[in-house]
Design a protein around this motif. Structure first.
Motif, PDB file in Angstrom:
ATOM      1  N   ILE A 355       1.037  -1.388  -0.029  1.00  0.00           N
ATOM      2  CA  ILE A 355      -0.178   0.367   0.054  1.00  0.00           C
ATOM      3  C   ILE A 355       0.889   0.745  -0.707  1.00  0.00           C
ATOM      4  CG2 ILE A 355      -1.213   1.188   1.117  1.00  0.00           C
ATOM      5  CD1 ILE A 355      -2.928  -0.844  -0.225  1.00  0.00           C
ATOM      6  N   VAL A 356       0.026   2.544  -1.151  1.00  0.00           N
ATOM      7  CA  VAL A 356       1.509   3.317  -1.063  1.00  0.00           C
ATOM      8  C   VAL A 356       0.637   4.778  -1.413  1.00  0.00           C
ATOM      9  CG1 VAL A 356       3.360   4.658  -2.601  1.00  0.00           C
ATOM     10  CG2 VAL A 356       3.494   2.170  -2.370  1.00  0.00           C
ATOM     11  N   GLN A 357       0.819   5.370  -0.396  1.00  0.00           N
ATOM     12  CA  GLN A 357      -0.038   6.572  -1.010  1.00  0.00           C
ATOM     13  C   GLN A 357       0.429   7.577  -2.006  1.00  0.00           C
ATOM     14  OE1 GLN A 357      -2.222   7.698   1.351  1.00  0.00           O
ATOM     15  NE2 GLN A 357      -2.443   5.949   2.679  1.00  0.00           N
ATOM     16  N   LYS A 358      -0.647   7.932  -2.446  1.00  0.00           N
ATOM     17  CA  LYS A 358      -0.669   8.524  -4.218  1.00  0.00           C
ATOM     18  C   LYS A 358      -1.181   9.253  -4.611  1.00  0.00           C
ATOM     19  CE  LYS A 358       2.068   4.930  -6.677  1.00  0.00           C
ATOM     20  NZ  LYS A 358       3.317   5.610  -7.283  1.00  0.00           N
ATOM     21  N   ILE A 359      -0.454  10.291  -5.151  1.00  0.00           N
ATOM     22  CA  ILE A 359      -1.963  10.993  -6.060  1.00  0.00           C
ATOM     23  C   ILE A 359      -2.554  11.142  -7.335  1.00  0.00           C
ATOM     24  CG2 ILE A 359      -2.132  13.978  -6.355  1.00  0.00           C
ATOM     25  CD1 ILE A 359      -0.420  14.317  -3.936  1.00  0.00           C
ATOM     26  N   ARG A 360      -3.590  11.118  -7.666  1.00  0.00           N
ATOM     27  CA  ARG A 360      -4.520  10.875  -9.078  1.00  0.00           C
ATOM     28  C   ARG A 360      -4.354  12.038  -9.176  1.00  0.00           C
ATOM     29  NH1 ARG A 360      -6.898   6.321  -9.225  1.00  0.00           N
ATOM     30  NH2 ARG A 360      -7.343   5.187  -7.216  1.00  0.00           N
ATOM     31  N   PRO A 361      -4.218  11.894 -11.469  1.00  0.00           N
ATOM     32  CA  PRO A 361      -4.522  10.430 -11.944  1.00  0.00           C
ATOM     33  C   PRO A 361      -3.352  10.096 -11.254  1.00  0.00           C
ATOM     34  CG  PRO A 361      -3.585  12.528 -13.307  1.00  0.00           C
ATOM     35  CD  PRO A 361      -3.391  12.910 -12.100  1.00  0.00           C
ATOM     36  N   LEU A 362      -2.997   8.719 -11.591  1.00  0.00           N
ATOM     37  CA  LEU A 362      -2.270   7.309 -11.865  1.00  0.00           C
ATOM     38  C   LEU A 362      -2.204   6.796 -12.929  1.00  0.00           C
ATOM     39  CD1 LEU A 362      -3.057   5.602  -7.896  1.00  0.00           C
ATOM     40  CD2 LEU A 362      -1.510   7.365  -9.195  1.00  0.00           C
ATOM     41  N   VAL A 363      -1.320   6.506 -13.624  1.00  0.00           N
ATOM     42  CA  VAL A 363      -0.956   5.550 -14.802  1.00  0.00           C
ATOM     43  C   VAL A 363      -0.424   4.278 -14.805  1.00  0.00           C
ATOM     44  CG1 VAL A 363       0.694   6.769 -17.195  1.00  0.00           C
ATOM     45  CG2 VAL A 363      -0.925   8.027 -15.865  1.00  0.00           C
TER      46      VAL A 363
END
Length: 805
Positions: A355-363
């Protein structure tokens, strides 16, 4: 706080304490990476930045739902049903523009970005780390894709386990008249490396690995007539290149020390064209160019990344379950891992969820077979083809203005971006990395890249590559059918953009440099016959336009990092120093010396401008009918081209064989672009408010152009110049450039002036702008509102941002 750590079962309850986090990393390494000796235990003090462990199942299958439930609260950031009037909160100006992060966007877009993109928060994303093995471990002649369990084989190898050897001839079939076959770039009278169709001196010479490219190995004859160039006889090999007689111009046995001291002669047509070599005699091995230089986790072999054990991907940036967590790339950290509780099951693990914290948009980036990218780089015959840099004898970066370098820049940025995901189920977009800039420049340069089935049309050959990539992802993945490809992204970097895209992929987003809607210019506009797409049958191409502004995106062309322009701050030169009213410098067609001979070049637009405003005499000794002292329209390249642009108020933006890079030249030197090409979108034009910083002149109004510019009042001129200053960094590929700066510092300890200058730039660049555009499209493209897979995702946005009327 308590924890148990038995040898056979791993059960951790981790807090912020460093000791526990360190123990978690040790546990991960002991169980997952016992065969990897390179684990850096000195880095354990930073372990809390890498990962923590959470509970998992007893059957060896990672409980993704349970893992996500530990970190997700569900839903979106704000669940209130309130609506917000973005129009009232972020009102448009008189030009119907809304500024967001200094750029003037079309009102609706700028309002949404101001209210939503600015308020996005990170979300918990489940990343899937692959662990599938490949047949025969790819026989050490390829890289295993641990997601699919398929090999990406090096040049000259094939088969499921890369155990099949391929033979790529340098020469076409011979005949009595053509003892080396018909001419081709790879033509070779010496030793042909048939793994790549490349020509070398070969065994029996002092320097067997010295290249013998093209004219080097053949007889050069005197000019046929005075003033004409010398000519090459492709039927007669030049045996003198093998001489050991220092008084005869040679090559393969010439000692560099003697040649540099002028004690030995050298055939001047022989040089060091192949990548990975430096010096007049190719005597210095240097880095070849690979995607992201293999991310420091592999060796670049002529353009193909040979990854270390446990890593894969076109740039060795993707970890497998055999990799060390402490070495994971930044876009996968910090991570929460889920591991089986049984040591026995650990041995059988085929995937690892994190599990990783990410900011969209995701590609999600497809790891395509290498014929679509890596092999094209590995087999190229000229180091400047396909790439935007090479390396000198210090292994220092040498940038150059390869026109199609943006394709490499965007690809490298995506591969290293925090917007990247390995989980296609969480992806908002899917990038399909077909390297068309390399396909076209390499078309027909060796027999295995022949265009015999394409009537010598590079456009037709390239269409086939895209079609085959589509067929591959349809066969190996299931993501396309979820949206009929609408969330897929393809880059067409060539002159006219996506005109020759196969009909099967037209539903996707096309990244291009030139957006011809075909409203006015309905057929191929290039004057180069090999790129003309008119003759491609509709059963292959369909009947689509070159560009659809409702879905496609125009990106700026690549411009080589220019340290001087940044130091001189040409983009910020004030109005009072811009003495030239209008400036254009470029090929003006057949009426001028050395001009392109085709009347159709530039769709005739440059020729019409020159007829009216030409500032130098044409072949007939005539100036333009309306020439003026403060108007420069010339085909004579200026020694200080950037300075002349920076000394001008308005700069012409006209096509060549499609896009020409003049928009970028104008913006980067702070000049107001004057666009003369009807029905054609320029960079970001379907998203930015062009009225805020540019002028459009219709092709029919070319005779009135200077009058139109003189009638623009001074206040409007100042506003446009001011806005150009605000957006100029959005026409730079700063992200890709700074990735290279970091690699240079980390690998060879170099910090060059260009790196220092670009590190001082802080505003959004091309890549940041692209992510903002994709973010807007994610929540505002009409088809997205009905997209079922989108409804259960956490987007990190207030609810009102996803309930647009």
């Amino acid at each position: 706080m308590g924890f148990t750590f038995p040898f056979r079962k791993l059960k951790c309850s981790c807090s912020g304490a460093v000791a526990v986090a360190v123990l978690a990393i040790v546990a991960v390494h002991l169980f997952l990476f016992r065969l990897v000796p390179s684990f850096d235990y000195s880095g354990l003090l930073h372990a809390q930045n890498y990962c923590t462990l959470v509970n998992s199942t007893e059957n060896g299958q990672v409980d993704a739902k349970g893992l996500l439930s530990n970190v997700r609260t569900g839903g979106n950031s704000e669940a209130s049903g309130r609506t917000v009037d973005f129009g009232a909160q972020y009102p448009a100006d008189l030009r119907n523009a809304v500024f967001y992060r200094y750029a003037p966007w079309n009102a609706e877009i700028g309002q949404w970005l101001s209210g939503c993109d600015s308020n996005i928060t990170s979300v918990a994303i489940l990343e899937k780390i692959g662990g599938r093995s490949c047949e025969k471990q790819c026989s050490s002649q390829g890289v295993c894709n641990h997601e699919l369990g398929l090999c990406r084989c090096f040049h000259g190898f094939s088969g499921e386990g890369c155990s099949e050897r391929l033979q790529f001839d340098c020469n076409y079939p011979i005949s009595e008249k053509e003892p080396y076959g018909r001419w081709v770039v790879s033509i070779c009278p010496a030793y042909c490396d048939k793994s790549r169709a490349m020509c070398f001196c070969g065994d029996g010479t002092k320097y067997p690995n010295r290249p013998v490219p093209e004219t080097c190995g053949f007889k050069i004859n005197p000019p046929r007539e005075p003033g004409s160039p010398r000519w090459t006889d492709w039927t007669l090999a030049e045996t003198d290149i093998f001489t050991t007689n220092a008084s005869i111009p040679g090559w393969c046995n010439v000692e560099p020390v003697e040649a540099y001291a002028s004690k030995a002669k050298v055939k001047e047509e022989c040089d060091c064209k192949y990548d990975g070599l430096w010096g007049r005699f190719c005597e210095v091995p240097v880095q070849s160019v690979c995607m992201n230089q293999c991310s420091g986790r592999g060796h670049c072999r002529g353009g193909f990344c040979q990854c270390r054990n446990g890593w894969y991907g076109v740039d060795c940036s993707v970890p497998s379950v055999k990799s060390s967590v402490g070495e994971w790339p930044e876009w996968l950290l910090p991570a929460k891992l889920s591991l089986p509780n049984s040591e026995h099951l650990m041995e059988k693990i085929t995937n690892l969820n994190s599990i990783v914290q990410k900011i969209r948009p995701l590609v999600y980036i497809y790891d395509l077979p290498p014929e679509f990218n890596s092999l094209l780089l590995e087999g190229r015959h000229f180091k400047l083809e396909c790439v935007n840099r090479y390396y000198d004898d210090r292994n220092a970066t040498v940038w150059f203005g390869q026109l199609y370098g943006a394709q490499m820049a965007i690809y490298e940025s995506l591969l290293a971006s925090p917007h990247r995901t390995l989980n296609g189920d969480e992806a908002d977009y899917f990038f399909v990395p077909v390297f068309d800039s390399c396909i076209i420049t390499r078309a027909d340069d060796a027999p295995h890249l022949s265009m015999k089935d394409h009537n010598s049309k590079r456009s037709s050959l390239t269409l086939d590559f895209y079609k085959k990539a589509y067929e591959h992802i349809m066969q190996q993945y299931f993501y396309w059918n979820q949206s009929s490809g609408k969330d897929h992204i393809w880059f067409f970097s060539w002159d006219e953009g996506a005109c020759y895209a196969p009909k099967e992929i037209w539903s996707s987003i096309m990244l291009v440099h030139w957006g011809n809607t075909n409203v006015k210019h309905k057929s191929s506009t290039t004057a180069y016959w090999g790129d003309n797409w008119d003759s491609i049958s509709k059963d292959r191409r369909g009947n689509h336009p070159c560009f659809d502004p409702m879905k496609d995106i125009v990106l700026p062309a690549w411009k080589s990092p220019d340290e001087y322009s940044l130091t001189a701050k040409l983009w910020s030169r004030p109005r009072e120093k811009r003495k030239t009213l209008f400036y254009f410098n470029g090929n003006l067609g057949p009426a001028y010396e050395h001009g392109r001979p085709e009347n159709t070049y530039s769709m005739g637009i440059r020729q019409k401008v020159a007829q009216e405003f030409g500032s130098v005499p044409n072949k007939e000794g005539k100036l333009g009918k309306q020439h003026a002292d403060d108007v420069i329209v010339t085909p004579v390249r200026a020694d200080r081209y950037q300075e002349e642009l920076a000394n001008s108020t308005f700069c012409g933006v006209m096509p060549g064989d499609g896009w020409s890079g003049r928009m970028e030249d104008s913006i980067l030197q702070g000049c107001i672009p004057v666009i003369i090409q009807d029905g054609i979108y320029l960079p970001y034009e379907n998203f930015f408010n062009y009225e805020s910083f540019a002028v459009r002149v219709q092709e029919d109004d070319i005779p009135k152009m200077i009058d139109i510019l003189r009638e623009i009042n001074e206040t409007e001129v100042e506003v446009k110049l001011s806005n150009v200053k605000k957006i100029w960094q959005r026409f730079l590929y700063r992200d890709s450039i700074m990735l290279e700066a970091k690699r240079q510092k980390d690998t060879v300890g170099l910090v060059e002036n260009w790196a220092v200058k670009f590190s001082e730039l802080k505003e959004d660049d091309v890549f940041a702008t692209l992510m903002q555009v994709l973010h807007f499209k994610l929540h505002n493209d009409p088809w997205r509102k009905e997209f079922a897979l989108q409804k259960n995702k956490d987007f990190g946005l207030p609810t009102e941002c996803m309930r647009r009327p």
